[in-house]
Scaffold this active site. Structure first.
Site, PDB file in Angstrom:
ATOM      1  N   GLY A 143      -4.088  -4.740  -3.852  1.00 12.20           N
ATOM      2  CA  GLY A 143      -5.049  -3.710  -4.230  1.00 12.20           C
ATOM      3  C   GLY A 143      -4.250  -2.526  -4.735  1.00 12.20           C
ATOM      4  O   GLY A 143      -3.680  -1.788  -3.945  1.00 12.20           O
ATOM      5  N   HIS A 144      -4.151  -2.389  -6.035  1.00 13.26           N
ATOM      6  CA  HIS A 144      -3.318  -1.334  -6.611  1.00 13.26           C
ATOM      7  C   HIS A 144      -4.222  -0.223  -7.111  1.00 13.26           C
ATOM      8  O   HIS A 144      -5.009  -0.415  -8.038  1.00 13.26           O
ATOM      9  CB  HIS A 144      -2.430  -1.919  -7.713  1.00 13.26           C
ATOM     10  CG  HIS A 144      -1.422  -2.902  -7.168  1.00 13.26           C
ATOM     11  ND1 HIS A 144      -0.601  -3.662  -7.954  1.00 13.26           N
ATOM     12  CD2 HIS A 144      -1.111  -3.223  -5.890  1.00 13.26           C
ATOM     13  CE1 HIS A 144       0.168  -4.411  -7.172  1.00 13.26           C
ATOM     14  NE2 HIS A 144      -0.130  -4.175  -5.924  1.00 13.26           N
ATOM     15  N   THR A 145      -4.114   0.946  -6.469  1.00 12.05           N
ATOM     16  CA  THR A 145      -5.026   2.052  -6.763  1.00 12.05           C
ATOM     17  C   THR A 145      -4.407   2.991  -7.782  1.00 12.05           C
ATOM     18  O   THR A 145      -3.263   3.426  -7.625  1.00 12.05           O
ATOM     19  CB  THR A 145      -5.349   2.825  -5.463  1.00 12.05           C
ATOM     20  OG1 THR A 145      -5.832   1.874  -4.506  1.00 12.05           O
ATOM     21  CG2 THR A 145      -6.398   3.890  -5.694  1.00 12.05           C
ATOM     22  N   THR A 196      -6.670 -11.144   3.791  1.00 13.08           N
ATOM     23  CA  THR A 196      -7.676 -10.477   2.964  1.00 13.08           C
ATOM     24  C   THR A 196      -8.787 -11.452   2.557  1.00 13.08           C
ATOM     25  O   THR A 196      -9.725 -11.059   1.878  1.00 13.08           O
ATOM     26  CB  THR A 196      -7.032  -9.906   1.685  1.00 13.08           C
ATOM     27  OG1 THR A 196      -6.446 -11.004   0.962  1.00 13.08           O
ATOM     28  CG2 THR A 196      -5.964  -8.877   1.989  1.00 13.08           C
ATOM     29  N   LYS A 228       3.231  10.120  -0.968  1.00 11.68           N
ATOM     30  CA  LYS A 228       2.268  10.693  -0.008  1.00 11.68           C
ATOM     31  C   LYS A 228       2.804  11.913   0.758  1.00 11.68           C
ATOM     32  O   LYS A 228       2.403  12.158   1.903  1.00 11.68           O
ATOM     33  CB  LYS A 228       1.763   9.602   0.931  1.00 11.68           C
ATOM     34  CG  LYS A 228       0.873   8.573   0.205  1.00 11.68           C
ATOM     35  CD  LYS A 228      -0.268   8.108   1.069  1.00 11.68           C
ATOM     36  CE  LYS A 228      -1.477   7.636   0.315  1.00 11.68           C
ATOM     37  NZ  LYS A 228      -2.617   7.294   1.163  1.00 11.68           N
ATOM     38  N   GLN A 263       2.178  -6.670  -2.520  1.00 13.21           N
ATOM     39  CA  GLN A 263       2.456  -6.570  -1.086  1.00 13.21           C
ATOM     40  C   GLN A 263       3.786  -5.817  -0.869  1.00 13.21           C
ATOM     41  O   GLN A 263       4.108  -4.951  -1.652  1.00 13.21           O
ATOM     42  CB  GLN A 263       2.476  -7.953  -0.411  1.00 13.21           C
ATOM     43  CG  GLN A 263       1.088  -8.626  -0.346  1.00 13.21           C
ATOM     44  CD  GLN A 263       0.662  -9.252  -1.655  1.00 13.21           C
ATOM     45  OE1 GLN A 263       1.391  -9.998  -2.277  1.00 13.21           O
ATOM     46  NE2 GLN A 263      -0.550  -8.949  -2.091  1.00 13.21           N
ATOM     47  N   PRO A 302      -9.774  -0.297   8.028  1.00 13.20           N
ATOM     48  CA  PRO A 302      -8.899   0.818   8.406  1.00 13.20           C
ATOM     49  C   PRO A 302      -7.476   0.291   8.513  1.00 13.20           C
ATOM     50  O   PRO A 302      -7.244  -0.760   9.116  1.00 13.20           O
ATOM     51  CB  PRO A 302      -9.403   1.240   9.790  1.00 13.20           C
ATOM     52  CG  PRO A 302     -10.626   0.452  10.067  1.00 13.20           C
ATOM     53  CD  PRO A 302     -10.779  -0.622   9.042  1.00 13.20           C
ATOM     54  N   ARG A 303      -6.529   1.002   7.913  1.00 12.11           N
ATOM     55  CA  ARG A 303      -5.130   0.569   8.023  1.00 12.11           C
ATOM     56  C   ARG A 303      -4.544   1.054   9.338  1.00 12.11           C
ATOM     57  O   ARG A 303      -4.896   2.150   9.801  1.00 12.11           O
ATOM     58  CB  ARG A 303      -4.303   1.134   6.876  1.00 12.11           C
ATOM     59  CG  ARG A 303      -4.710   0.555   5.530  1.00 12.11           C
ATOM     60  CD  ARG A 303      -3.869   1.149   4.398  1.00 12.11           C
ATOM     61  NE  ARG A 303      -4.296   0.634   3.111  1.00 12.11           N
ATOM     62  CZ  ARG A 303      -4.354   1.353   1.981  1.00 12.11           C
ATOM     63  NH1 ARG A 303      -3.994   2.623   1.983  1.00 12.11           N
ATOM     64  NH2 ARG A 303      -4.750   0.801   0.861  1.00 12.11           N
ATOM     65  N   ARG A 344       1.737 -30.101  -3.335  1.00  7.75           N
ATOM     66  CA  ARG A 344       1.733 -30.798  -4.628  1.00  7.75           C
ATOM     67  C   ARG A 344       0.367 -31.345  -5.018  1.00  7.75           C
ATOM     68  O   ARG A 344       0.250 -32.389  -5.625  1.00  7.75           O
ATOM     69  CB  ARG A 344       2.820 -31.884  -4.654  1.00  7.75           C
ATOM     70  CG  ARG A 344       4.200 -31.229  -4.651  1.00  7.75           C
ATOM     71  CD  ARG A 344       5.282 -32.143  -4.267  1.00  7.75           C
ATOM     72  NE  ARG A 344       5.204 -32.452  -2.857  1.00  7.75           N
ATOM     73  CZ  ARG A 344       6.100 -33.207  -2.229  1.00  7.75           C
ATOM     74  NH1 ARG A 344       7.101 -33.732  -2.883  1.00  7.75           N
ATOM     75  NH2 ARG A 344       5.971 -33.447  -0.949  1.00  7.75           N
ATOM     76  N   GLY A 373       0.852  13.547  -4.607  1.00  3.87           N
ATOM     77  CA  GLY A 373      -0.594  13.496  -4.858  1.00  3.87           C
ATOM     78  C   GLY A 373      -0.953  12.286  -5.687  1.00  3.87           C
ATOM     79  O   GLY A 373      -0.095  11.457  -6.021  1.00  3.87           O
ATOM     80  N   GLY A 425       1.883   2.683  -2.729  1.00  2.00           N
ATOM     81  CA  GLY A 425       1.623   3.430  -3.964  1.00  2.00           C
ATOM     82  C   GLY A 425       2.283   2.801  -5.190  1.00  2.00           C
ATOM     83  O   GLY A 425       2.556   3.495  -6.166  1.00  2.00           O
ATOM     84  N   LYS A 426       2.490   1.488  -5.147  1.00  2.00           N
ATOM     85  CA  LYS A 426       3.098   0.797  -6.311  1.00  2.00           C
ATOM     86  C   LYS A 426       2.272   0.970  -7.575  1.00  2.00           C
ATOM     87  O   LYS A 426       2.804   1.148  -8.656  1.00  2.00           O
ATOM     88  CB  LYS A 426       3.198  -0.720  -6.064  1.00  2.00           C
ATOM     89  CG  LYS A 426       4.263  -1.157  -5.119  1.00  2.00           C
ATOM     90  CD  LYS A 426       4.279  -2.666  -5.004  1.00  2.00           C
ATOM     91  CE  LYS A 426       3.011  -3.249  -4.412  1.00  2.00           C
ATOM     92  NZ  LYS A 426       2.768  -2.884  -3.015  1.00  2.00           N
ATOM     93  N   ASP A 447       0.813  -1.226   0.000  1.00  2.03           N
ATOM     94  CA  ASP A 447       0.000   0.000   0.000  1.00  2.03           C
ATOM     95  C   ASP A 447       0.844   1.272   0.000  1.00  2.03           C
ATOM     96  O   ASP A 447       0.393   2.328   0.444  1.00  2.03           O
ATOM     97  CB  ASP A 447      -0.976   0.024   1.212  1.00  2.03           C
ATOM     98  CG  ASP A 447      -1.809  -1.235   1.269  1.00  2.03           C
ATOM     99  OD1 ASP A 447      -2.250  -1.679   0.200  1.00  2.03           O
ATOM    100  OD2 ASP A 447      -1.985  -1.782   2.366  1.00  2.03           O
TER     101      ASP A 447
HETATM  102  P1  IMP Z   1      -3.297 -12.723   2.651  1.00  2.00           P
HETATM  103  O1  IMP Z   1      -2.234 -12.513   1.672  1.00  2.00           O
HETATM  104  O2  IMP Z   1      -4.650 -12.248   2.160  1.00  2.00           O
HETATM  105  O3  IMP Z   1      -3.366 -14.101   3.219  1.00  2.00           O
HETATM  106  O4  IMP Z   1      -2.985 -11.788   3.918  1.00  2.00           O
HETATM  107  C1  IMP Z   1      -1.849 -11.993   4.757  1.00  2.00           C
HETATM  108  C2  IMP Z   1      -1.416 -10.680   5.385  1.00  2.00           C
HETATM  109  O5  IMP Z   1      -0.907  -9.839   4.359  1.00  2.00           O
HETATM  110  C3  IMP Z   1      -2.546  -9.891   6.055  1.00  2.00           C
HETATM  111  O6  IMP Z   1      -1.983  -9.169   7.125  1.00  2.00           O
HETATM  112  C4  IMP Z   1      -2.981  -8.921   4.955  1.00  2.00           C
HETATM  113  O7  IMP Z   1      -3.593  -7.775   5.483  1.00  2.00           O
HETATM  114  C5  IMP Z   1      -1.654  -8.625   4.302  1.00  2.00           C
HETATM  115  N1  IMP Z   1      -1.779  -8.261   2.883  1.00  2.00           N
HETATM  116  C6  IMP Z   1      -1.989  -9.095   1.855  1.00  2.00           C
HETATM  117  N2  IMP Z   1      -2.000  -8.423   0.693  1.00  2.00           N
HETATM  118  C7  IMP Z   1      -1.784  -7.133   1.002  1.00  2.00           C
HETATM  119  C8  IMP Z   1      -1.651  -5.949   0.217  1.00  2.00           C
HETATM  120  O8  IMP Z   1      -1.708  -5.955  -1.023  1.00  2.00           O
HETATM  121  N3  IMP Z   1      -1.427  -4.797   0.894  1.00  2.00           N
HETATM  122  C9  IMP Z   1      -1.304  -4.780   2.245  1.00  2.00           C
HETATM  123  N4  IMP Z   1      -1.403  -5.857   3.009  1.00  2.00           N
HETATM  124  C10 IMP Z   1      -1.643  -7.034   2.394  1.00  2.00           C
HETATM  125 MG    MG Z   2      -2.718  -1.942  -1.748  1.00  2.00          MG
END
Ligand code: IMP
Ligand code: MG
Length: 373
Positions: free
Chosen positions: A40-42, A125, A292, A186, A265-266, A139, A364, A15-16, A13
Site C-alpha cells: 500500500g504505497h501512499t 493482508t 515522519k 514491504q 491499526p498498525r 510449479r 511531511g 514511506g517508500k 509502510d
Molecule cells: P501477506 O503478504 O498479505 O501474506 O502478509 C504477510 C505479512 O506481511 C502480514 O503481517 C502483513 O501485515 C505484512 N505485510 C504485507 N504487505 C505489507 C505492506 O505492504 N506493508 C506492511 N506490512 C505488510
Molecule cells: Mg504501506
C-alpha cells in the site's frame, strides 16, 4: 545517479511511495519487482491522497516516466485495471505508460479465498499473495503469458487501457539506455528469506529481488532504505521496541498509523537501530532516508533502541530480544531552524551507531517536505 533502488527497511509502510514519487522525475522507469497488491504505497498529489497497491509510485504529471511490473510479482489483474482507471481520472496516459512482464504470476480468486481461510496467525493482508507464490513454487502457478494465450477478458481490458505486455528481456536495450528506479515492496524484515520467518510475506524485499526479476546485469548506484524515525508493523510476529496501551495509542493517532491496504491499526514502537543495522546488511541497503520527523515534533526526548541484550545472527534472535534504550534529544517544531538542527543531531546519532549515511529526511506528506541532508 543512473540506477537506484528504494527499499522498505523494516516492516514496510516507511514511506517508500512518498519517496519514490518524489525521486521518480529523475528516472525513466519506475520498476516494481516483488510482492503484489499487499503493498500500500501512499502518495499525496496536489493535496489528494492516492494509494497504489500495484501501480509504481510514479509522478504521473511527468510524461517521460514509465512503469514496469516485473516477473517477481504476483498480479491481481482486476485490481491493476481498477488502479489504472482510477489514476486516469486525474492523469493522462497512465495505462499506455505501463508495461507488465508476461512472466509475472497471477493472483487468482481462489488464492484470495485460501488466504482468508488460512492466514490466522500471520496477519496476512488477504490479497492472495502467499497462495499465489506457493502455487508458483509448487510449479502449478499461472503466469500472465498463459492468460495472454487464452483470449483472457482481464488481459484484453488492460490492453484496451493501453497497457503493454513485454518482458525485461525484450526491453533490455531500452532499459540499458534508461535511468531505472526499482521500487521495493514491504520491508526487509518481511522478506521471505531474510525477514522474521514465519511472520513474513512471500515476495523479495531485498536487492536480490531485482536480480531475480531479469535485471541481474544492472548495476545499482545506490540502494536506499526508507525508515521512519519510529517503527510500525502490521500483522503478527516479534516487534522488540513495541509500545502498548495509551502510549501506543497516542503515537498511532499522531502518526495516523492505520494500514493503507487494510485499514488495520498498525502496531507502533520506537526506532530500533539493531533491527535497522541487520536489515541494511541483509537487504543490501547502503544509504538511508528517514521519514515522519513531523510526527515526533514536540514530544520531548525520543527513546531509541541502540542495542539488544544479544547479538543478531539469525532472524530467530529477534524473538524475545530485549532492547536497551537511550534518550535522544527531540525537536519542538517542524520547519524552524532549531528543530532542523535537532533532527540533524538525531540522524547523526543513527549514522554513528549503524555506519550507514542518512541522505534524506521527510518532514511531511508533500514533495516539498523531503530534504537532502
Ligand atoms: P501477506 O503478504 O498479505 O501474506 O502478509 C504477510 C505479512 O506481511 C502480514 O503481517 C502483513 O501485515 C505484512 N505485510 C504485507 N504487505 C505489507 C505492506 O505492504 N506493508 C506492511 N506490512 C505488510
Ligand atoms: Mg504501506
Amino acid at each position: 545517479m543512473r540506477n537506484i533502488a528504494v527499499l522498505g527497511s523494516l516492516w514496510g509502510d516507511e514511506g517508500k511511495g512518498h519517496i519514490t514519487h518524489f525521486l521518480s522525475s529523475q528516472y525513466d522507469w519506475v520498476i516494481r519487482f516483488g510482492g503484489g497488491a499487499n503493498a500500500g504505497h501512499t502518495i499525496y498529489r496536489n493535496g489528494k491522497k492516492y494509494v497504489h497497491n500495484l501501480l509504481p509510485s510514479i509522478d504521473f504529471t511527468q510524461e517521460h516516466i514509465k512503469g514496469f511490473l516485473g516477473s517477481g510479482m504476483v498480479l491481481d489483474l482486476e485490481q491493476l485495471l481498477k488502479e489504472v482507471v482510477t489514476a486516469e481520472q486525474d492523469f493522462s496516459n497512465v495505462g499506455s505508460r505501463l508495461v507488465v512482464d508476461p512472466d509475472a504470476f497471477v493472483v487468482l480468486p481462489e488464492h484470495k479465498a485460501t488466504d482468508k481461510a488460512n492466514n490466522g496467525h500471520i496477519g496476512s493482508t488477504n490479497r492472495g499473495i502467499g497462495p499465489a507464490y506457493a502455487d508458483k513454487v509448487m510449479r502449478k502457478g499461472v503466469r500472465v503469458i498463459d492468460l495472454m494465450q487464452n483470449n483472457n477478458e482481464q488481459i484484453n481490458a488492460l490492453m484496451n487501457a493501453g497497457v503493454q505486455f513485454k518482458s525485461a528481456l525484450e526491453l533490455k536495450s531500452e532499459f540499458a539506455r534508461s535511468r531505472l528506479l526499482f521500487e521495493g515492496a514491504q520491508g526487509i524484515l518481511l522478506d521471505l528469506n531474510h525477514g522474521i520467518y514465519p511472520y513474513v510475506s512471500c515476495g523479495d524485499a531485498t536487492v536480490a529481488g531485482i536480480a531475480a526479476c531479469g535485471f541481474a546485469s544492472v548495476k545499482l548506484d545506490k540502494v536506499y532504505g526508507v525508515a521512519k524515525c519510529y517503527t510500525t508493523k502490521v500483522g503478527e510476529g516479534p516487534f522488540p521496541t513495541e509500545l502498548h496501551g495509551d502510549e501506543a495509542e497516542a503515537l498511532r493517532k499522531r502518526g495516523n498509523e492505520y494500514g493503507a491496504t487494510t485499514g488495520r491499526p498498525r502496531r507502533v514502537g520506537w526506532l530500533d537501530l539493531p533491527a535497522l543495522k541487520y536489515a541494511c546488511a541483509k537487504g543490501g541497503i547502503n544509504s538511508l532516508i528517514v521519514t515522519k520527523f513531523d510526527i515526533l515534533a514536540g514530544m520531548g526526548d525520543i527513546p531509541v533502541a541502540r542495542a539488544y541484550d544479544r547479538e543478531l545472527k539469525y532472524s530467530k534472535d529477534f524473538f524475545d530480544a530485549k532492547p536497551q534504550y537511550v534518550n535522544v534529544s527531540g525537536w519542538e517544531g517542524i520547519k524552524d531552524d532549531e528543530s532542523f538542527h535537532k533532527m540533524i543531531d538525531f540522524i547523526d546519532y543513527i549514522e554513528n551507531q549503524i555506519n550507514i549515511p542518512v541522505e534524506m529526511i521527510s518532514r511531511g506528506i508533500h514533495k516539498e517536505d523531503i530534504l537532502e541532508v
